[in-house]
Design a protein around this motif. Structure first.
Motif, PDB file in Angstrom:
ATOM      1  N   GLU B 327       3.666  13.759   1.181  1.00  0.00           N
ATOM      2  CA  GLU B 327       4.081  13.385  -0.170  1.00  0.00           C
ATOM      3  C   GLU B 327       4.242  11.889  -0.378  1.00  0.00           C
ATOM      4  O   GLU B 327       4.384  11.445  -1.503  1.00  0.00           O
ATOM      5  CB  GLU B 327       5.422  14.066  -0.496  1.00  0.00           C
ATOM      6  CG  GLU B 327       5.348  15.572  -0.523  1.00  0.00           C
ATOM      7  CD  GLU B 327       6.725  16.214  -0.548  1.00  0.00           C
ATOM      8  OE1 GLU B 327       7.728  15.474  -0.438  1.00  0.00           O
ATOM      9  OE2 GLU B 327       6.795  17.443  -0.666  1.00  0.00           O
ATOM     10  N   HIS B 328       4.240  11.122   0.715  1.00  0.00           N
ATOM     11  CA  HIS B 328       4.701   9.743   0.531  1.00  0.00           C
ATOM     12  C   HIS B 328       3.723   8.671   0.958  1.00  0.00           C
ATOM     13  O   HIS B 328       4.100   7.551   1.242  1.00  0.00           O
ATOM     14  CB  HIS B 328       6.064   9.566   1.192  1.00  0.00           C
ATOM     15  CG  HIS B 328       7.067  10.487   0.592  1.00  0.00           C
ATOM     16  ND1 HIS B 328       7.431  10.415  -0.724  1.00  0.00           N
ATOM     17  CD2 HIS B 328       7.692  11.576   1.099  1.00  0.00           C
ATOM     18  CE1 HIS B 328       8.276  11.387  -1.002  1.00  0.00           C
ATOM     19  NE2 HIS B 328       8.445  12.117   0.080  1.00  0.00           N
ATOM     20  N   GLY B 329       2.453   9.039   1.083  1.00  0.00           N
ATOM     21  CA  GLY B 329       1.480   7.968   1.163  1.00  0.00           C
ATOM     22  C   GLY B 329       0.673   7.850   2.431  1.00  0.00           C
ATOM     23  O   GLY B 329      -0.089   6.902   2.575  1.00  0.00           O
ATOM     24  N   GLN B 330       0.785   8.788   3.386  1.00  0.00           N
ATOM     25  CA  GLN B 330      -0.112   8.646   4.532  1.00  0.00           C
ATOM     26  C   GLN B 330      -1.408   9.450   4.338  1.00  0.00           C
ATOM     27  O   GLN B 330      -2.237   9.517   5.224  1.00  0.00           O
ATOM     28  CB  GLN B 330       0.564   8.977   5.867  1.00  0.00           C
ATOM     29  CG  GLN B 330       1.289  10.282   5.928  1.00  0.00           C
ATOM     30  CD  GLN B 330       1.806  10.600   7.338  1.00  0.00           C
ATOM     31  OE1 GLN B 330       1.361  10.029   8.323  1.00  0.00           O
ATOM     32  NE2 GLN B 330       2.741  11.517   7.421  1.00  0.00           N
ATOM     33  N   LYS B 331      -1.566  10.032   3.150  1.00  0.00           N
ATOM     34  CA  LYS B 331      -2.819  10.733   2.838  1.00  0.00           C
ATOM     35  C   LYS B 331      -3.780   9.744   2.174  1.00  0.00           C
ATOM     36  O   LYS B 331      -3.365   8.910   1.360  1.00  0.00           O
ATOM     37  CB  LYS B 331      -2.520  11.879   1.858  1.00  0.00           C
ATOM     38  CG  LYS B 331      -2.714  13.268   2.460  1.00  0.00           C
ATOM     39  CD  LYS B 331      -2.358  14.336   1.455  1.00  0.00           C
ATOM     40  CE  LYS B 331      -3.354  15.470   1.475  1.00  0.00           C
ATOM     41  NZ  LYS B 331      -2.928  16.608   0.651  1.00  0.00           N
ATOM     42  N   ALA B 332      -5.062   9.898   2.496  1.00  0.00           N
ATOM     43  CA  ALA B 332      -6.074   8.941   2.046  1.00  0.00           C
ATOM     44  C   ALA B 332      -6.135   8.799   0.528  1.00  0.00           C
ATOM     45  O   ALA B 332      -6.563   7.779   0.004  1.00  0.00           O
ATOM     46  CB  ALA B 332      -7.448   9.368   2.565  1.00  0.00           C
ATOM     47  N   ASP B 333      -5.701   9.827  -0.175  1.00  0.00           N
ATOM     48  CA  ASP B 333      -5.870   9.833  -1.630  1.00  0.00           C
ATOM     49  C   ASP B 333      -4.542   9.793  -2.381  1.00  0.00           C
ATOM     50  O   ASP B 333      -4.488  10.074  -3.556  1.00  0.00           O
ATOM     51  CB  ASP B 333      -6.663  11.079  -2.047  1.00  0.00           C
ATOM     52  CG  ASP B 333      -6.123  12.353  -1.395  1.00  0.00           C
ATOM     53  OD1 ASP B 333      -5.142  12.251  -0.628  1.00  0.00           O
ATOM     54  OD2 ASP B 333      -6.678  13.433  -1.650  1.00  0.00           O
ATOM     55  N   GLN B 334      -3.460   9.460  -1.666  1.00  0.00           N
ATOM     56  CA  GLN B 334      -2.164   9.560  -2.322  1.00  0.00           C
ATOM     57  C   GLN B 334      -1.263   8.350  -2.166  1.00  0.00           C
ATOM     58  O   GLN B 334      -1.285   7.661  -1.158  1.00  0.00           O
ATOM     59  CB  GLN B 334      -1.414  10.769  -1.772  1.00  0.00           C
ATOM     60  CG  GLN B 334      -1.731  12.010  -2.552  1.00  0.00           C
ATOM     61  CD  GLN B 334      -1.017  13.206  -1.992  1.00  0.00           C
ATOM     62  OE1 GLN B 334      -0.049  13.041  -1.267  1.00  0.00           O
ATOM     63  NE2 GLN B 334      -1.492  14.373  -2.329  1.00  0.00           N
ATOM     64  N   LEU B 335      -0.422   8.171  -3.172  1.00  0.00           N
ATOM     65  CA  LEU B 335       0.652   7.181  -3.117  1.00  0.00           C
ATOM     66  C   LEU B 335       1.982   7.941  -3.112  1.00  0.00           C
ATOM     67  O   LEU B 335       2.009   9.133  -3.412  1.00  0.00           O
ATOM     68  CB  LEU B 335       0.550   6.264  -4.338  1.00  0.00           C
ATOM     69  CG  LEU B 335      -0.668   5.319  -4.337  1.00  0.00           C
ATOM     70  CD1 LEU B 335      -0.755   4.551  -5.653  1.00  0.00           C
ATOM     71  CD2 LEU B 335      -0.595   4.349  -3.149  1.00  0.00           C
ATOM     72  N   PRO B 336       3.070   7.276  -2.773  1.00  0.00           N
ATOM     73  CA  PRO B 336       4.364   7.968  -2.668  1.00  0.00           C
ATOM     74  C   PRO B 336       4.715   8.769  -3.923  1.00  0.00           C
ATOM     75  O   PRO B 336       4.345   8.394  -5.029  1.00  0.00           O
ATOM     76  CB  PRO B 336       5.352   6.825  -2.459  1.00  0.00           C
ATOM     77  CG  PRO B 336       4.548   5.758  -1.810  1.00  0.00           C
ATOM     78  CD  PRO B 336       3.168   5.876  -2.376  1.00  0.00           C
ATOM     79  N   GLY B 337       5.442   9.884  -3.703  1.00  0.00           N
ATOM     80  CA  GLY B 337       5.839  10.744  -4.811  1.00  0.00           C
ATOM     81  C   GLY B 337       4.749  11.738  -5.172  1.00  0.00           C
ATOM     82  O   GLY B 337       4.753  12.294  -6.252  1.00  0.00           O
ATOM     83  N   TYR B 338       3.843  11.963  -4.259  1.00  0.00           N
ATOM     84  CA  TYR B 338       2.708  12.874  -4.486  1.00  0.00           C
ATOM     85  C   TYR B 338       1.893  12.408  -5.675  1.00  0.00           C
ATOM     86  O   TYR B 338       1.515  13.167  -6.556  1.00  0.00           O
ATOM     87  CB  TYR B 338       3.186  14.321  -4.703  1.00  0.00           C
ATOM     88  CG  TYR B 338       2.279  15.343  -4.034  1.00  0.00           C
ATOM     89  CD1 TYR B 338       0.912  15.363  -4.330  1.00  0.00           C
ATOM     90  CD2 TYR B 338       2.762  16.247  -3.091  1.00  0.00           C
ATOM     91  CE1 TYR B 338       0.071  16.264  -3.718  1.00  0.00           C
ATOM     92  CE2 TYR B 338       1.921  17.151  -2.461  1.00  0.00           C
ATOM     93  CZ  TYR B 338       0.580  17.158  -2.787  1.00  0.00           C
ATOM     94  OH  TYR B 338      -0.261  18.048  -2.182  1.00  0.00           O
ATOM     95  N   ARG B 339       1.647  11.095  -5.702  1.00  0.00           N
ATOM     96  CA  ARG B 339       0.863  10.530  -6.803  1.00  0.00           C
ATOM     97  C   ARG B 339      -0.564  10.321  -6.349  1.00  0.00           C
ATOM     98  O   ARG B 339      -0.834  10.005  -5.195  1.00  0.00           O
ATOM     99  CB  ARG B 339       1.436   9.172  -7.203  1.00  0.00           C
ATOM    100  CG  ARG B 339       2.756   9.238  -7.915  1.00  0.00           C
ATOM    101  CD  ARG B 339       3.152   7.810  -8.275  1.00  0.00           C
ATOM    102  NE  ARG B 339       4.003   7.782  -9.446  1.00  0.00           N
ATOM    103  CZ  ARG B 339       5.319   7.760  -9.373  1.00  0.00           C
ATOM    104  NH1 ARG B 339       5.926   7.784  -8.211  1.00  0.00           N
ATOM    105  NH2 ARG B 339       6.020   7.723 -10.491  1.00  0.00           N
ATOM    106  N   SER B 340      -1.481  10.464  -7.290  1.00  0.00           N
ATOM    107  CA  SER B 340      -2.889  10.241  -6.979  1.00  0.00           C
ATOM    108  C   SER B 340      -3.174   8.748  -6.937  1.00  0.00           C
ATOM    109  O   SER B 340      -2.771   7.991  -7.825  1.00  0.00           O
ATOM    110  CB  SER B 340      -3.768  10.897  -8.039  1.00  0.00           C
ATOM    111  OG  SER B 340      -5.085  10.431  -7.897  1.00  0.00           O
ATOM    112  N   ILE B 341      -3.892   8.330  -5.925  1.00  0.00           N
ATOM    113  CA  ILE B 341      -4.194   6.906  -5.769  1.00  0.00           C
ATOM    114  C   ILE B 341      -5.211   6.451  -6.820  1.00  0.00           C
ATOM    115  O   ILE B 341      -5.418   5.256  -7.044  1.00  0.00           O
ATOM    116  CB  ILE B 341      -4.687   6.613  -4.332  1.00  0.00           C
ATOM    117  CG1 ILE B 341      -4.443   5.141  -3.982  1.00  0.00           C
ATOM    118  CG2 ILE B 341      -6.144   7.006  -4.149  1.00  0.00           C
ATOM    119  CD1 ILE B 341      -4.519   4.832  -2.507  1.00  0.00           C
TER     120      ILE B 341
END
Lengths: 510, 669
Positions: B327-341
């Motif tokens: 949920e907090h940004g270690q996913k390639a497509d995400q920013l913290p708060g489960y936000r889409s990059i």
């Protein structure tokens, strides 16, 4: 197509004589389909529906026209007997709504009768004399039920006797349902005779019996399901039907329908309110034949499902004959639809035959037929128990299950079918063991546990350590057993209850 | 879990001893939990940064400053030569929320790279993707775990929770005591399956057609909740029609599950008032994992369950912080708060918290498997920083991954032991274990919990947060905090307004309430149960999504005639880097589970070694002959080096989940 066997003969032996293909490679290049080709499908059954799905998925929806004879959007025909039995809502048969086709640009024309095919002008002529031009024509006209010649079924004015019903289309099914659903006991049929003892006949007989109608089956051959199974399996089936209350007349033909009932050629007259004809069918190929295409039993097609006479004409499903086979089953029809969708999209794809698994769908009657167990050559493993009404047979060649028939006991059908479909090479004893009962599931009848048997896997505690404990609390404290997932609690209680006194410390029994 | 000292020993105890209110596991622990302290003081524990000489392969201990200076200098140099994406970061679903957050920030702010992903991609990403598509949100369980006890029928698809999270199995027992039914769907009859009232044993990779067949039967029987479907969902018409092609005998042929069993399950579901469908890795780790989950969500929606008390769909998490970790940004497509990059608004919000220009935040990077596949290639990253992951053991097609790691200019691994991945690194940084640090985790229920430090770390060991801050400082820029609570405060701000909104959660509140459920905007009470009135799509409706079965990416053939499936066993966890080093946990190594029919076919005997081959690799391990597995399927646990040399790295198109759970294999004695 229906589950009714249209004289199915499925040989997958790659060595069996394949007819020479009409097309040369050069011809192939010239006849590659092009984007923008107008694709016209004659027929609106299950094969056609699956083909349209494949074409839509490949972006060919807007150039596709479907000429369907029935008024209903394509539906799942093989579930009609389930509708009759009352286990399936008729509304849940629809494969795709009319709107689905419209939304994808497919021109679906229901209630559309095709009169002729003009290959010279590449047009299809409809009953109303209008024409539909095509670049690619697909015949998916299915099969027509063969109606046995029974006198008295057609009345003087040419109409069918109201007691006689065919069973192939949704309309047939709805008519029959209306009859058997009647609330008043008075005009509801009490007795029915099913003409035909194939898969469909058995399903319809069970459906009507489940609805409380006394049913009898008349079969011309010497045993039930004669296209699929041998006489001994047929005998088991007959006994099962009798146990379920359905009388079966074998080697008998219905000859005449009279006021008294249905007269058979063996002298019997079966009193009845209803006669359902399920005596199989044959490929519907009259259009193709009139158009000058080569038709044997079905329209003869090559590995690309093209007519061997005309590269602009294809055929799939019950009306097609590939490598000497017509099928009458839905799974090969769907496989053909998938291949043809690729062919029409210009992709490399060939149809190389298909393994058929025929499955009976009826309450309390379990039958599964793999391939052609009557004619397939190989070593036969067979286990039969007429007392319990089971007969199971596998035909094995070079370790692979090439055919089989399971009657009355479908345990392991999911493993056997997989081995058949994937042509898994089995061990020497395996085919036989697949027909034996499942081994006891682990832990079903556990003998006295040895001390080193693990009881609590969460904490890694064996039976000996539990036996050394005085109470459940003691177990929890000293071993941690039962405090993880809790699954071992019953076993622990059991062990404590049967704890031998001499095991307790200092020999003081508790 | 809770920790206490007894003399010089550290003891792990159930939380209930401290706090009676711990509903997810009722204070129960499994063997892994009790033994978790066993790694403390292990001689294998690393206590000094280590640098490996590439020429000789020799390790030497160095000072922290020296190690961090060296790493930072190399990262800067690679960035200067090849661009920011030359450096990559790989995280883990076991890291705390604070670490996951800082790791994402390290990549995007200090390194400026888009190349960050984590091992959670291999865990729940299919369920996450499906949840987002169907409900507009991804929270593993939209209800507390203990709700299981109050449902009527609980269907577990591809879950062996009695072994993977033993205390949770108590909820199943309680459910059955309450008169409810448990259904388990698994190619193996596991200890979970033994608790089932109904057990279905499909061919691996066919949970999807099973769901299609169930929906077919429910519609045929008139068991669809038409009112709910009309009021609360869209898209049912196409789904309803598509399942008309999946009658039970068709499903039987594809899945190997007898049609009668399917009818039994449909009958059970049709007659129940409350149905809970839970998927786990068995259903999700497939090239069609997302579609499989969607098909089961379709069943739950057709029955009108999501949003109904003690009913609905949920996903059982696999890693300690599987939920928070994504949920907090270690996913390639995400920013913290489960936000889409990709969302400009999300970028602006997070950039403001980070004090940078929104345009400075890189775009979407490669997913885990694609990232590892690209390492050391001309277009791919030249360095990799690994935190909380042992990719050489856990990645699919692991032999290939090891060869990609070898192609890097720089591999840095932060770990507490010399894991298989660390052993390949240029620099290994010794970090703290869970008991030695404080941080929050978000459990499978979406409940944010706090784990406080119990003991001091050994001398020479630093926390991941200190490592990250140390690198960030050396890469330029302001000082980064290392105190978890301070970082959590920043995370709160970054998540504000996002789908996983933590802005109303504080350490004090977590302590006071024994965990707080997200979404929890400032001033709100948290949300134990979701969807009662609305789903998270803008129109408030759930989506039915039409999916069809395509089959496994690799089907058996004459050379590889079996299905291979993989999974966990009770005493081990993930790549086993920790659990294999704890002597209280039995470590008998990998094994190959097979049915007696198959054992007889290949001439294998229980306990004797067999060789398993797939097109990607082979391994040798003893046979374990059991009647509880399908005869056409073998099973190998993945905690040891070997299993993942065999697995297929074919990816799900939407979640980028590899197909861990099925590939074609051959076995020989």
């Amino acid at each position: 197509m229906s589950a009714a066997a249209v004289s199915c003969n499925t040989s997958f032996d790659g060595l069996s004589g394949r007819s020479d293909r009409a097309s040369s490679p050069a011809n192939d290049v010239l006849q590659q389909p092009v984007r923008g080709d107008r694709i016209v499908i004659v027929g609106g059954g299950m094969a056609a529906a699956r083909l349209v799905e494949g074409l839509v998925a490949r972006g060919l929806g807007p150039q596709t026209t479907v000429l369907a004879e029935e008024q209903h959007a394509p539906y799942n025909r093989i579930l009609l007997s389930a509708v009759l039995e009352g286990t399936h809502r008729p509304e849940a048969l629809t494969l795709r709504e009319k709107q689905w086709y419209a939304a994808r640009g497919v021109d679906l024309r229901l209630g559309c009768l095709v009169a002729d095919i003009h290959r010279d002008t590449r047009t299809v002529e409809l009953a109303d004399r209008t024409t539909v031009p095509y670049d690619r024509l697909v015949l998916a006209t299915g099969a027509i039920p063969s109606l046995p010649p029974i006198r008295g079924t057609v009345r003087a004015d040419g109409s069918l006797d109201p007691r006689v019903q065919a069973f192939r289309s949704l309309d047939d099914c709805v008519r029959l349902l209306a009859l058997v659903d009647r609330q008043t006991l008075h005009d509801r049929p009490r007795r029915a005779v099913i003409v035909g003892g194939g898969l469909l006949g058995l399903q319809v007989a069970r459906a009507l019996a489940v609805r409380g109608i006394e049913t009898e089956i008349v079969e011309g051959r010497d045993h039930l399901l004669s296209s699929q199974v041998d006489a001994s399996a047929g005998k088991v089936l007959k006994r099962s039907m009798a146990r379920l209350g359905t009388q079966v007349y074998l080697g008998a033909r219905a000859t005449r329908l009279t006021e008294e009932g249905l007269r058979l050629d063996n002298g019997y007259t079966l009193e009845t309110d209803l006669v359902v004809l399920t005596a199989g069918g044959r490929p519907r190929a009259n259009l193709a034949r009139r158009a000058g295409l080569t038709v044997n039993r079905g329209v003869i097609v090559d590995d690309r499902l093209r007519s061997i006479d005309d590269p602009h004409v294809h055929a799939i499903g019950d009306c097609a004959e590939h490598d000497g086979n017509v099928t009458g089953f839905v799974s090969p029809a769907w496989e053909q639809a998938g291949v043809l969708a690729d062919v029409l999209a210009g992709n490399e794809a060939t149809y190389e035959g298909h393994r058929v698994v025929a499955r009976l769908r009826a309450t309390d009657l379990d039958v599964c037929v793999l391939g052609d167990p009557r004619n397939e050559v190989g070593e036969v493993v067979e286990i039969a128990n007429p007392v319990t009404g089971t007969h199971r047979r596998l035909v094995v060649r070079e370790g692979r299950i090439v055919a089989g028939a399971l009657v009355g006991d479908l345990s392991r059908v999911g493993v056997i079918t997989q081995a058949f479909d994937r042509q898994t090479v089995l061990g020497d004893h395996e085919a036989g063991r697949l027909l034996l009962p499942e081994p006891m599931p682990a832990g079903a009848a556990r003998p006295r546990l040895p001390d080193d048997a693990e009881v609590c896997s969460c904490a890694g505690v064996d039976a000996g350590r539990i036996r050394a404990c005085r109470s459940l609390e003691d177990v929890r404290e000293t071993t941690r057993a039962t405090t993880g997932c809790g699954g071992c609690a019953p076993a622990v209680r059991q062990l404590l209850a049967t704890r031998e006194p001499e095991l307790s410390m200092e020999g003081t029994p508790l | 879990m809770t920790l206490s000292r007894r003399g010089t020993r550290l003891e792990v105890g159930a939380r209930s001893q401290r706090n009676k209110h711990s509903p997810a596991n009722e204070g129960a622990l499994c063997r892994k939990g009790w033994a978790a302290a066993g790694l403390r003081g292990s001689r294998e524990r690393l206590t000094s940064p280590m640098v490996r000489d590439r020429a000789t392969g020799e390790w030497s201990a160095v000072e922290w400053d020296q190690a961090l200076d060296m790493v930072a200098a190399r990262l800067a140099e690679l960035r200067a030569t090849h661009g920011a994406d030359a450096n990559a970061v790989f995280g883990g679903g076991g890291l705390t929320n604070e670490k996951a957050y800082q790791l994402g920030k390290l990549a995007r702010v200090a390194l400026g790279t888009s190349q960050i992903d984590y091992n959670g991609r291999w865990c729940m990403s299919s369920a996450a993707s499906a949840g987002n598509q169907a409900f507009g949100v991804d929270r593993g369980l939209p209800f507390p775990l203990a709700d299981i006890e109050q449902t009527d029928v609980c269907v577990l698809v591809g879950s062996n929770l009695a072994e993977t999270m033993p205390p949770a199995a108590r909820h199943l027992d309680r459910l059955r005591e309450n008169g409810g039914k448990v259904v388990v769907i698994d190619p193996r009859l596991t200890p979970t399956g033994e608790r089932a009232d109904l057990f279905l044993q499909p061919v691996p990779g066919t949970d999807l057609p099973l769901a299609l067949g169930i929906l077919h039967l429910l519609d045929a029987a008139g068991a669809v909740d038409e009112h709910y479907v009309a009021e609360r969902t869209t898209g049912f018409d196409d789904v309803r029609r598509s399942v008309a092609a999946w009658w039970p005998e068709m499903v039987e042929r594809v899945s190997g599950v007898e049609a009668g069993r399917l009818r039994e399950l449909a009958g059970l579901l049709a007659s129940a008032e409350k149905v809970m469908i839970l998927t786990a890795r068995g259903a999700e780790q497939h090239a069609q994992g997302t579609a499989t989950v969607l098909a089961w969500i379709n069943v739950a929606l057709a029955l009108g369950m999501p949003g109904r008390p003690y009913a609905g769909y949920g996903c059982l998490t696999g890693q300690g912080n599987g939920q928070g970790g994504r949920e907090h940004g270690q996913k390639a497509d995400q920013l913290p708060g489960y936000r889409s990059i990709d969302d400009p608004e999300a970028r602006a919000h997070v950039a403001a918290v980070w004090g940078i220009d929104p345009d400075a935040i890189p775009g979407k990077g490669r997913s885990a498997s694609e990232l590892l596949d690209a390492l050391g290639t001309p277009e791919g990253p030249k360095s990799l920083l690994v935190f909380g992951s042992n990719v050489v053991v856990s990645a699919p097609n692991a032999g290939h991954v090891a060869s990609r790691l070898a192609g890097l200019d720089l591999l840095v691994v932060a770990d507490m032991v010399m894991s298989e991945t660390a052993a390949l690194a240029d620099v290994v940084l010794p970090v703290t274990q869970w008991a030695e640090e404080t941080g929050t985790m978000t459990n499978l229920e979406g409940r944010v919990i706090l784990r406080t430090q119990a003991v001091d770390p050994p001398a020479g060991v630093r926390s991941d947060l200190e490592v990250i801050a140390g690198l960030a400082a050396r890469l330029g820029g302001p000082r980064w905090p290392t105190d978890p609570e301070e970082i959590f405060e920043e995370l709160r701000a970054a998540s504000r307004g996002g789908r996983a909104d933590y802005s109303g959660i504080s350490y004090d509140r977590i302590r006071a309430e024994d965990g707080v459920f997200w979404p929890c905007p400032d001033g709100s009470g948290g949300a134990p149960r979701l969807f009662a009135d609305s789903f998270f799509h803008p129109d408030g409706l759930a989506r039915f999504i039409d999916v069809d079965h395509r089959g496994a990416a690799e089907e058996p053939n004459d050379d590889y005639p079996l299905h291979l499936t993989t999974g966990r066993i009770l005493a081990q966890y993930q790549s086993g880097a920790q659990t294999r080093r704890i002597k209280d946990l039995p470590d008998d190594g990998a094994f190959v589970e097979m049915h007696p029919l198959l054992a007889d076919r290949v001439g294998a005997h229980d306990g004797d070694p067999v060789v398993v081959r797939t097109p990607r690799g082979e391994m040798k391990a003893p046979a374990r002959v059991v009647t509880t597995i399908r005869p056409d399927t073998i099973f190998v646990p993945f905690h040891w080096v070997g299993a993942n040399k065999l697995t297929n790295d074919a990816l799900d198109p939407s979640s980028r989940m590899p197909e861990f759970k099925v590939c074609a294999a051959a076995v020989s004695a």
